[in-house]
Design a protein around this motif. Structure first.
Motif, PDB file in Angstrom:
ATOM      1  N   ASN A   5      -5.116   1.769   3.186  1.00 47.90           N
ATOM      2  CA  ASN A   5      -5.580   2.427   2.335  1.00 47.90           C
ATOM      3  C   ASN A   5      -6.825   3.125   3.150  1.00 47.90           C
ATOM      4  OD1 ASN A   5      -3.412   2.594   0.711  1.00 47.90           O
ATOM      5  ND2 ASN A   5      -4.451   1.255  -0.611  1.00 47.90           N
ATOM      6  N   LEU A   6      -7.784   2.345   3.691  1.00 50.79           N
ATOM      7  CA  LEU A   6      -8.782   2.346   4.183  1.00 50.79           C
ATOM      8  C   LEU A   6      -8.298   3.178   5.699  1.00 50.79           C
ATOM      9  CD1 LEU A   6     -11.489   1.027   5.106  1.00 50.79           C
ATOM     10  CD2 LEU A   6     -11.355  -0.663   6.149  1.00 50.79           C
ATOM     11  N   ALA A   7      -7.194   2.960   6.142  1.00 49.12           N
ATOM     12  CA  ALA A   7      -6.656   3.886   7.556  1.00 49.12           C
ATOM     13  C   ALA A   7      -6.004   5.425   7.147  1.00 49.12           C
ATOM     14  CB  ALA A   7      -5.317   3.136   8.171  1.00 49.12           C
ATOM     15  N   LYS A   8      -5.900   5.774   5.796  1.00 42.97           N
ATOM     16  CA  LYS A   8      -5.669   7.164   5.279  1.00 42.97           C
ATOM     17  C   LYS A   8      -7.707   7.871   4.709  1.00 42.97           C
ATOM     18  CE  LYS A   8      -2.491   5.811   2.946  1.00 42.97           C
ATOM     19  NZ  LYS A   8      -1.806   6.236   1.792  1.00 42.97           N
ATOM     20  N   ASP A   9      -7.807   6.576   4.519  1.00 40.81           N
ATOM     21  CA  ASP A   9     -10.005   6.940   4.043  1.00 40.81           C
ATOM     22  C   ASP A   9     -10.415   7.265   5.184  1.00 40.81           C
ATOM     23  OD1 ASP A   9      -8.680   6.286   1.623  1.00 40.81           O
ATOM     24  OD2 ASP A   9      -9.809   4.459   1.388  1.00 40.81           O
ATOM     25  N   GLU A  83     -21.827  16.735   6.839  1.00 39.01           N
ATOM     26  CA  GLU A  83     -22.323  16.077   8.183  1.00 39.01           C
ATOM     27  C   GLU A  83     -21.453  15.363   8.768  1.00 39.01           C
ATOM     28  OE1 GLU A  83     -26.082  14.656   7.540  1.00 39.01           O
ATOM     29  OE2 GLU A  83     -26.953  16.731   7.187  1.00 39.01           O
ATOM     30  N   GLY A  84     -20.464  14.995   7.819  1.00 43.07           N
ATOM     31  CA  GLY A  84     -19.232  14.401   8.681  1.00 43.07           C
ATOM     32  C   GLY A  84     -19.947  13.008   8.712  1.00 43.07           C
ATOM     33  N   ARG A  85     -20.824  12.633   7.604  1.00 44.32           N
ATOM     34  CA  ARG A  85     -20.877  10.980   7.586  1.00 44.32           C
ATOM     35  C   ARG A  85     -20.588  10.586   6.212  1.00 44.32           C
ATOM     36  NH1 ARG A  85     -26.311  10.568   7.246  1.00 44.32           N
ATOM     37  NH2 ARG A  85     -27.189  12.804   6.293  1.00 44.32           N
ATOM     38  N   ALA A  86     -19.916  11.161   5.414  1.00 43.38           N
ATOM     39  CA  ALA A  86     -19.052   9.919   3.949  1.00 43.38           C
ATOM     40  C   ALA A  86     -18.479   8.723   4.853  1.00 43.38           C
ATOM     41  CB  ALA A  86     -18.460  10.913   3.631  1.00 43.38           C
ATOM     42  N   ILE A  87     -18.970   7.410   3.879  1.00 45.33           N
ATOM     43  CA  ILE A  87     -18.419   6.275   4.158  1.00 45.33           C
ATOM     44  C   ILE A  87     -17.242   5.939   3.953  1.00 45.33           C
ATOM     45  CG2 ILE A  87     -18.594   4.636   4.385  1.00 45.33           C
ATOM     46  CD1 ILE A  87     -21.978   5.062   3.714  1.00 45.33           C
ATOM     47  N   PRO A  88     -15.786   5.747   4.596  1.00 40.12           N
ATOM     48  CA  PRO A  88     -14.583   5.770   3.817  1.00 40.12           C
ATOM     49  C   PRO A  88     -14.771   3.944   3.202  1.00 40.12           C
ATOM     50  CG  PRO A  88     -14.345   5.633   6.481  1.00 40.12           C
ATOM     51  CD  PRO A  88     -16.209   5.197   6.116  1.00 40.12           C
ATOM     52  N   ARG A  89     -14.045   5.048   2.105  1.00 40.69           N
ATOM     53  CA  ARG A  89     -13.922   3.959   0.870  1.00 40.69           C
ATOM     54  C   ARG A  89     -14.626   4.491  -1.023  1.00 40.69           C
ATOM     55  NH1 ARG A  89      -9.007   3.739  -1.073  1.00 40.69           N
ATOM     56  NH2 ARG A  89      -8.339   1.869  -2.001  1.00 40.69           N
ATOM     57  N   SER A  90     -16.508   4.042   0.238  1.00 38.76           N
ATOM     58  CA  SER A  90     -17.583   4.380  -1.312  1.00 38.76           C
ATOM     59  C   SER A  90     -17.957   6.182  -0.863  1.00 38.76           C
ATOM     60  CB  SER A  90     -18.775   3.525  -0.253  1.00 38.76           C
ATOM     61  OG  SER A  90     -19.853   3.736  -0.368  1.00 38.76           O
ATOM     62  N   ASP A  91     -17.772   6.775   0.158  1.00 42.03           N
ATOM     63  CA  ASP A  91     -18.164   7.687  -0.460  1.00 42.03           C
ATOM     64  C   ASP A  91     -16.707   8.294  -0.571  1.00 42.03           C
ATOM     65  OD1 ASP A  91     -20.628   7.987  -0.641  1.00 42.03           O
ATOM     66  OD2 ASP A  91     -20.845   8.043   2.057  1.00 42.03           O
ATOM     67  N   VAL A  92     -15.632   8.405   0.098  1.00 42.17           N
ATOM     68  CA  VAL A  92     -14.548   9.618  -0.113  1.00 42.17           C
ATOM     69  C   VAL A  92     -13.365   8.016  -0.007  1.00 42.17           C
ATOM     70  CG1 VAL A  92     -14.593   9.374   2.782  1.00 42.17           C
ATOM     71  CG2 VAL A  92     -13.444  11.064   1.575  1.00 42.17           C
ATOM     72  N   LYS A  93     -12.327   8.832  -0.690  1.00 39.65           N
ATOM     73  CA  LYS A  93     -10.687   7.649  -0.411  1.00 39.65           C
ATOM     74  C   LYS A  93      -9.228   8.839  -0.753  1.00 39.65           C
ATOM     75  CE  LYS A  93      -9.145   6.619  -4.612  1.00 39.65           C
ATOM     76  NZ  LYS A  93      -9.123   5.164  -5.607  1.00 39.65           N
ATOM     77  N   ALA A  94      -8.193   8.489  -0.506  1.00 45.38           N
ATOM     78  CA  ALA A  94      -7.059   9.172  -0.150  1.00 45.38           C
ATOM     79  C   ALA A  94      -6.930   9.199  -1.448  1.00 45.38           C
ATOM     80  CB  ALA A  94      -6.625   8.737   1.199  1.00 45.38           C
ATOM     81  N   LEU A  95      -6.153  10.221  -1.841  1.00 51.32           N
ATOM     82  CA  LEU A  95      -5.742  10.328  -2.942  1.00 51.32           C
ATOM     83  C   LEU A  95      -4.105  10.026  -2.518  1.00 51.32           C
ATOM     84  CD1 LEU A  95      -7.535  13.219  -4.561  1.00 51.32           C
ATOM     85  CD2 LEU A  95      -7.745  10.333  -5.280  1.00 51.32           C
ATOM     86  N   GLU A  96      -3.667   8.817  -3.510  1.00 53.06           N
ATOM     87  CA  GLU A  96      -1.777   8.478  -3.324  1.00 53.06           C
ATOM     88  C   GLU A  96      -1.601   9.025  -3.373  1.00 53.06           C
ATOM     89  OE1 GLU A  96       0.489   6.243  -0.843  1.00 53.06           O
ATOM     90  OE2 GLU A  96      -1.851   6.323  -0.970  1.00 53.06           O
ATOM     91  N   TYR A 106      -8.339  14.799  -0.985  1.00 57.28           N
ATOM     92  CA  TYR A 106      -9.515  13.247  -0.943  1.00 57.28           C
ATOM     93  C   TYR A 106     -10.327  13.850  -1.948  1.00 57.28           C
ATOM     94  CZ  TYR A 106      -7.874  12.418   3.952  1.00 57.28           C
ATOM     95  OH  TYR A 106      -7.469  11.790   5.677  1.00 57.28           O
ATOM     96  N   GLU A 107     -10.467  12.229  -2.664  1.00 61.85           N
ATOM     97  CA  GLU A 107     -11.618  11.976  -3.859  1.00 61.85           C
ATOM     98  C   GLU A 107     -13.056  11.203  -3.216  1.00 61.85           C
ATOM     99  OE1 GLU A 107     -11.646   9.223  -7.781  1.00 61.85           O
ATOM    100  OE2 GLU A 107     -11.959   8.067  -5.920  1.00 61.85           O
ATOM    101  N   ILE A 108     -14.066  12.743  -3.498  1.00 61.11           N
ATOM    102  CA  ILE A 108     -15.619  12.224  -3.222  1.00 61.11           C
ATOM    103  C   ILE A 108     -15.960  11.963  -4.487  1.00 61.11           C
ATOM    104  CG2 ILE A 108     -17.900  13.289  -2.694  1.00 61.11           C
ATOM    105  CD1 ILE A 108     -16.798  15.891  -1.501  1.00 61.11           C
ATOM    106  N   ARG A 109     -16.783  10.096  -4.022  1.00 61.01           N
ATOM    107  CA  ARG A 109     -17.273   9.390  -4.607  1.00 61.01           C
ATOM    108  C   ARG A 109     -18.455   9.502  -4.400  1.00 61.01           C
ATOM    109  NH1 ARG A 109     -12.894   4.658  -4.738  1.00 61.01           N
ATOM    110  NH2 ARG A 109     -14.278   4.054  -6.113  1.00 61.01           N
TER     111      ARG A 109
END
Length: 191
Positions: A5-9, A83-96, A106-109
């Motif tokens: 999951n982290l790899a996808k994010d 700027e491409g500075r989103a943090i995986p899992r915290s700011d952005v995550k893949a939607l299964e 992806y989900e921006i949180r």
């Protein structure tokens, strides 16, 4: 959280520290726009403030102040995405739910405390579902924005409600893909 999951994010363009173009390609306002310009941010903040007011979470007296704070908050978050500075899992995550269909959505949180709201002091959670189509390497496209509501709901109800928004993003992605992401972007730039 699994390593897969982290790899996808982390695969998201929004995490690669490279400048991106942003475009809104959802059904609802804000209007179709390219970039995180003031019009896009203002329209989205106005929509969110109105929705909070209509849901009874915001008094009319506090609506303008909420909208101003929301505008600054969204601008900061969208600048980080562009700027491409989103943090995986915290700011952005893949939607299964989308990835199982082969769709790069992806989900921006966004989560923040918002003392202006009449919600017992709980954090406000906003979600934006974004597409990263393969043929548009330097772009990310917004599809759906919604409040994540948890008040009085069971865990299953929360997941079902969120899945409905994700399915809406999947439908919008497929619709946009039929038209052509590059065609949508070119049409917006000519307006």
């Amino acid at each position: 959280m699994t390593g897969a999951n982290l790899a996808k994010d982390a695969h998201s363009r929004m995490t690669r520290h490279e400048r991106l173009q942003y475009g809104w390609r959802g059904n609802e306002p804000p209007h179709r726009a390219n970039g995180c310009d003031d019009l896009f941010v203002r329209e989205l903040a106005e929509r969110l403030a109105t929705q909070q007011f209509l849901n009874g979470n915001l008094t009319l007296a506090k609506k303008d102040k909420y909208e101003i704070r929301t505008r600054a908050f969204i601008k900061q978050k969208m600048d980080r995405v562009c700027e491409g500075r989103a943090i995986p899992r915290s700011d952005v995550k893949a939607l299964e739910l989308a990835f199982t269909q082969g769709l790069p959505i992806y989900e921006i949180r966004w989560q923040r405390p918002m003392p202006l709201l009449e919600n017992g002091g709980r954090d406000e959670m906003i979600r934006q579902y974004c597409a990263e189509p393969g043929n548009m390497d330097a772009w990310v496209f917004g599809l759906v924005v919604h409040f994540k509501t948890i008040d009085g709901l069971t865990s299953d109800e929360i997941h079902d409600a969120q899945d409905e928004h994700i399915l809406e993003a999947v439908r919008q992605y497929k619709h946009n893909e039929q038209i052509g992401w590059d065609q949508l972007s070119a049409a917006t730039e000519r307006q």
